[in-house]
Design an enzyme around this catalytic site. Structure first.
Site, PDB file in Angstrom:
ATOM      1  N   ASN A  48      81.878  20.533  78.368  1.00  0.00           N
ATOM      2  CA  ASN A  48      83.987  19.914  78.602  1.00  0.00           C
ATOM      3  C   ASN A  48      84.060  20.508  79.190  1.00  0.00           C
ATOM      4  O   ASN A  48      84.348  21.801  78.738  1.00  0.00           O
ATOM      5  CB  ASN A  48      83.885  18.754  77.310  1.00  0.00           C
ATOM      6  CG  ASN A  48      84.399  19.042  76.374  1.00  0.00           C
ATOM      7  OD1 ASN A  48      83.141  20.732  75.974  1.00  0.00           O
ATOM      8  ND2 ASN A  48      85.061  18.876  75.709  1.00  0.00           N
ATOM      9  N   GLU A  61      78.191  16.110  80.337  1.00  0.00           N
ATOM     10  CA  GLU A  61      76.861  15.428  80.305  1.00  0.00           C
ATOM     11  C   GLU A  61      77.189  15.389  82.470  1.00  0.00           C
ATOM     12  O   GLU A  61      76.143  15.640  82.593  1.00  0.00           O
ATOM     13  CB  GLU A  61      76.600  13.939  80.132  1.00  0.00           C
ATOM     14  CG  GLU A  61      76.600  13.772  78.493  1.00  0.00           C
ATOM     15  CD  GLU A  61      77.916  13.762  77.870  1.00  0.00           C
ATOM     16  OE1 GLU A  61      79.120  14.496  78.070  1.00  0.00           O
ATOM     17  OE2 GLU A  61      77.877  13.238  76.929  1.00  0.00           O
ATOM     18  N   CYS A  90      79.168   9.730  76.178  1.00  0.00           N
ATOM     19  CA  CYS A  90      81.149   8.097  76.537  1.00  0.00           C
ATOM     20  C   CYS A  90      80.485   7.670  77.735  1.00  0.00           C
ATOM     21  O   CYS A  90      79.100   7.510  78.401  1.00  0.00           O
ATOM     22  CB  CYS A  90      82.166   9.171  77.094  1.00  0.00           C
ATOM     23  SG  CYS A  90      81.456   9.735  78.727  1.00  0.00           S
ATOM     24  N   CYS A  93      79.545   8.806  81.167  1.00  0.00           N
ATOM     25  CA  CYS A  93      78.304   9.833  81.496  1.00  0.00           C
ATOM     26  C   CYS A  93      77.504   8.977  81.277  1.00  0.00           C
ATOM     27  O   CYS A  93      76.111   9.185  81.865  1.00  0.00           O
ATOM     28  CB  CYS A  93      78.888  10.493  80.370  1.00  0.00           C
ATOM     29  SG  CYS A  93      79.328  12.114  80.841  1.00  0.00           S
TER      30      CYS A  93
HETATM   31  N1  THU Z   1      83.379  14.330  75.809  1.00  0.00           N
HETATM   32  C1  THU Z   1      82.612  15.030  76.648  1.00  0.00           C
HETATM   33  O1  THU Z   1      82.228  15.928  77.093  1.00  0.00           O
HETATM   34  N2  THU Z   1      81.041  14.209  76.769  1.00  0.00           N
HETATM   35  C2  THU Z   1      81.340  12.861  75.999  1.00  0.00           C
HETATM   36  O2  THU Z   1      80.230  12.319  76.555  1.00  0.00           O
HETATM   37  C3  THU Z   1      82.251  12.461  74.999  1.00  0.00           C
HETATM   38  C4  THU Z   1      83.360  13.397  75.282  1.00  0.00           C
HETATM   39  C5  THU Z   1      84.581  15.610  76.077  1.00  0.00           C
HETATM   40  C6  THU Z   1      85.904  15.055  76.503  1.00  0.00           C
HETATM   41  C7  THU Z   1      87.345  15.372  76.106  1.00  0.00           C
HETATM   42  O3  THU Z   1      87.235  16.998  76.277  1.00  0.00           O
HETATM   43  C8  THU Z   1      86.072  15.536  74.547  1.00  0.00           C
HETATM   44  O4  THU Z   1      85.100  15.324  74.025  1.00  0.00           O
HETATM   45  C9  THU Z   1      86.708  14.487  73.618  1.00  0.00           C
HETATM   46  O5  THU Z   1      86.975  13.215  74.279  1.00  0.00           O
END
Ligand code: THU
Length: 138
Positions: A48, A61, A90, A93
């Site tokens: 992320n 993702e 999420c 994704c």
């Molecule tokens: N995040 C992801 O990288 N993938 C997900 O499927 C859920 C959320 C990240 C986004 C943000 O940087 C942090 O997790 C908190 O939401």
């Protein structure tokens, strides 16, 4: 469920956790790592990448998927997603993964490398809107 061996599962989870160390998550302090294996056997990782303008943030993702697509890969076999506490992908994704196949296996694991859940995009996003719904698609 899948034809993956335990060694393959662990290798992908470990790769995702290794990538997770490079997450840029100063605002949430919730680093996420992803490791994607294509049907052709290539590996792509993602983390992320947060931003001071919060909604600009990109998830791990999708970073991995976009990296694979940039390399010309559209067929995915499995993606491992790791967070400290085994958080799930999420909705955005799930939708992006659905674009490239509902059968993609999703390994959800924690920061210690423990597999928390093994599932598929289809199970994570029932009733997905997919390219087949677009009659004008090429
Ligand atoms: N995040 C992801 O990288 N993938 C997900 O499927 C859920 C959320 C990240 C986004 C943000 O940087 C942090 O997790 C908190 O939401």
């Amino acid at each position: 469920m899948s034809q993956l061996t335990n060694e393959e599962r662990q290798a992908l989870i470990d790769l995702a956790n290794e990538a997770r160390r490079r997450a840029y998550a100063p605002y949430s302090n919730y680093p996420v790592g992803a490791a994607l294996r294509t049907k052709s056997g290539k590996l792509f990782t993602g983390v992320n990448v947060e931003n001071a303008a919060y909604p600009t943030t990109m998830c791990a993702e999708r970073t991995a998927v976009f990296s694979a697509v940039t390399a010309g890969e559209h067929e995915f076999e499995v993606i491992a997603v790791t967070t400290e506490n085994g958080g799930t992908p999420c909705g955005s994704c799930r939708q992006v993964l659905a674009e490239f196949g509902l059968d993609t296996i999703v390994l959800i694991a924690d920061g210690k490398g423990n597999l928390v859940q093994e599932t598929t995009v289809n199970d994570l996003l029932p009733g997905a809107f997919t390219p087949e719904h677009l009659v004008n698609k090429k």
